[in-house]
Enzyme design. Sequence first.
Site, PDB file in Angstrom:
ATOM      1  CB  SER A  84      -0.881   0.014   1.257  1.00 29.57           C
ATOM      2  OG  SER A  84      -1.573   1.236   1.352  1.00 29.57           O
TER       3      SER A  84
ATOM      4  CE1 TYR B 108      -4.437  -2.281   5.134  1.00 32.59           C
ATOM      5  CE2 TYR B 108      -3.445  -0.134   4.715  1.00 32.59           C
ATOM      6  CZ  TYR B 108      -4.038  -1.289   4.246  1.00 32.59           C
ATOM      7  OH  TYR B 108      -4.248  -1.459   2.891  1.00 32.59           O
TER       8      TYR B 108
HETATM    9  P1  NAD Z   1     -11.562  -5.949  -0.372  1.00 30.42           P
HETATM   10  O1  NAD Z   1     -12.341  -5.772   0.850  1.00 30.42           O
HETATM   11  O2  NAD Z   1     -12.281  -6.157  -1.637  1.00 30.42           O
HETATM   12  O3  NAD Z   1     -10.539  -7.163  -0.222  1.00 30.42           O
HETATM   13  C1  NAD Z   1      -9.948  -7.515   0.980  1.00 30.42           C
HETATM   14  C2  NAD Z   1     -10.177  -8.991   1.153  1.00 30.42           C
HETATM   15  O4  NAD Z   1      -9.390  -9.449   2.245  1.00 30.42           O
HETATM   16  C3  NAD Z   1     -11.600  -9.365   1.491  1.00 30.42           C
HETATM   17  O5  NAD Z   1     -12.367  -9.610   0.333  1.00 30.42           O
HETATM   18  C4  NAD Z   1     -11.446 -10.610   2.341  1.00 30.42           C
HETATM   19  O6  NAD Z   1     -11.787 -11.755   1.599  1.00 30.42           O
HETATM   20  C5  NAD Z   1      -9.965 -10.647   2.664  1.00 30.42           C
HETATM   21  N1  NAD Z   1      -9.752 -10.841   4.097  1.00 30.42           N
HETATM   22  C6  NAD Z   1      -9.835  -9.948   5.098  1.00 30.42           C
HETATM   23  N2  NAD Z   1      -9.603 -10.551   6.274  1.00 30.42           N
HETATM   24  C7  NAD Z   1      -9.372 -11.866   6.007  1.00 30.42           C
HETATM   25  C8  NAD Z   1      -9.092 -13.002   6.799  1.00 30.42           C
HETATM   26  N3  NAD Z   1      -8.997 -12.933   8.143  1.00 30.42           N
HETATM   27  N4  NAD Z   1      -8.939 -14.182   6.182  1.00 30.42           N
HETATM   28  C9  NAD Z   1      -9.051 -14.279   4.844  1.00 30.42           C
HETATM   29  N5  NAD Z   1      -9.303 -13.239   4.047  1.00 30.42           N
HETATM   30  C10 NAD Z   1      -9.471 -12.045   4.629  1.00 30.42           C
HETATM   31  O7  NAD Z   1     -10.611  -4.682  -0.469  1.00 30.42           O
HETATM   32  P2  NAD Z   1      -9.322  -4.363  -1.377  1.00 30.42           P
HETATM   33  O8  NAD Z   1      -9.137  -2.918  -1.193  1.00 30.42           O
HETATM   34  O9  NAD Z   1      -9.437  -4.927  -2.709  1.00 30.42           O
HETATM   35  O10 NAD Z   1      -8.153  -5.079  -0.573  1.00 30.42           O
HETATM   36  C11 NAD Z   1      -7.235  -5.972  -1.153  1.00 30.42           C
HETATM   37  C12 NAD Z   1      -5.820  -5.623  -0.700  1.00 30.42           C
HETATM   38  O11 NAD Z   1      -5.492  -4.343  -1.227  1.00 30.42           O
HETATM   39  C13 NAD Z   1      -5.630  -5.531   0.801  1.00 30.42           C
HETATM   40  O12 NAD Z   1      -4.418  -6.147   1.175  1.00 30.42           O
HETATM   41  C14 NAD Z   1      -5.509  -4.030   1.035  1.00 30.42           C
HETATM   42  O13 NAD Z   1      -4.712  -3.745   2.151  1.00 30.42           O
HETATM   43  C15 NAD Z   1      -4.833  -3.613  -0.242  1.00 30.42           C
HETATM   44  N6  NAD Z   1      -4.928  -2.195  -0.534  1.00 30.42           N
HETATM   45  C16 NAD Z   1      -6.144  -1.615  -0.752  1.00 30.42           C
HETATM   46  C17 NAD Z   1      -6.193  -0.256  -1.033  1.00 30.42           C
HETATM   47  C18 NAD Z   1      -7.506   0.449  -1.261  1.00 30.42           C
HETATM   48  O14 NAD Z   1      -7.533   1.687  -1.273  1.00 30.42           O
HETATM   49  N7  NAD Z   1      -8.589  -0.247  -1.472  1.00 30.42           N
HETATM   50  C19 NAD Z   1      -5.027   0.508  -1.073  1.00 30.42           C
HETATM   51  C20 NAD Z   1      -3.812  -0.126  -0.858  1.00 30.42           C
HETATM   52  C21 NAD Z   1      -3.773  -1.473  -0.589  1.00 30.42           C
END
Ligand code: NAD
Length: 285
Positions: A177, A190
């Site tokens: 991130s 985080y």
């Molecule tokens: P999202 O909610 O669609 O995906 C996150 C997923 O993590 C969930 O769908 C869930 O299945 C999984 N998860 C959470 N806790 C879990 C657990 N205990 N066991 C198994 N699975 C679990 O949101 P996203 O934004 O697509 O997130 C995906 C990745 O992207 C994450 O690592 C997040 O930190 C990273 N990220 C997101 C952003 C943003 O702005 N959305 C920015 C930087 C990084």
Amino acid sequence: MTDNSFPAQQQEPPGLTAPMDPLPDHGEESYVGHDRLAGRRALITGGDSGIGRAVALAYAREGAHVAFTYLPEEAEDAAATSALVADTGREAVAIEADLRDSATCDRVVAQTVSELGGLDILVNNAGYQRARTENIEDLTDERIERTFTTNLSALFWLTRAAVKHLGPGASIINNSSIQAFDPSTTLLDYAATKAAINNATINLAAQLGPRGIRVNAVAPGPIWTPLQPATQTPEKIEKFGQDTPLGRAGQPAEVAPAFVFLASQADASFVSGTVLGVTGGKGVF
Ligand code: NAD
Ligand code: MG
């Protein structure tokens, strides 16, 4: 509301796709594959929604078979991802799993290998964040544990289980991130896990390079996924992404190509140990 703002909204974690307004773009209408991953077998954690769903769709359209994990609350999102993958004619394996213990991570890798006949690409994408905490005194044991176990321990457990199945040309991609480089005060725990993921990415690339396995990370900026309405205040959601140089949040479809590039042995055969920013203009160093 302007073009780059969102309606105020809130969900309970982990959050689902259907209640989001507007719906995220995972590349359903736009992503065109070019056989970059023909016949490869990928495991994507948290592939039910958001960035993980966009990566699952892009990988399948590039010719890969896809296994992915989802949480029990996310069955409807998992079904939607499965349908998108199955539409391409590739295998879709949806695995319900809470990754917060090592035995489950072992089971997820074993099921992927048994159903897809092997493993070539591991995407450690699942992540947990919870904002709204201004002071370290407000960080409960449960929250610290949950953030570190989901984001960091599971990445170690899954990678440990996966490497024995990965051969030369295989690729591991971790979801980092912008928070690793430009941390928000309310995301103390985080952001620390994301910095640790970058560090582990570099070190794993060094360990696994001699086996021909590449390890990289993608560092997204603000991306419109269920994670956001499920973990930020409605007021923050309204302005979500406006502080980027491009002045807006990104869509999952705008992140997935970075995961395709890093997975592709044709495109990225000499790329290992790097963190690729997809941030809307903020630097990742
Ligand atoms: P999202 O909610 O669609 O995906 C996150 C997923 O993590 C969930 O769908 C869930 O299945 C999984 N998860 C959470 N806790 C879990 C657990 N205990 N066991 C198994 N699975 C679990 O949101 P996203 O934004 O697509 O997130 C995906 C990745 O992207 C994450 O690592 C997040 O930190 C990273 N990220 C997101 C952003 C943003 O702005 N959305 C920015 C930087 C990084
Ligand atoms: Mg989800």
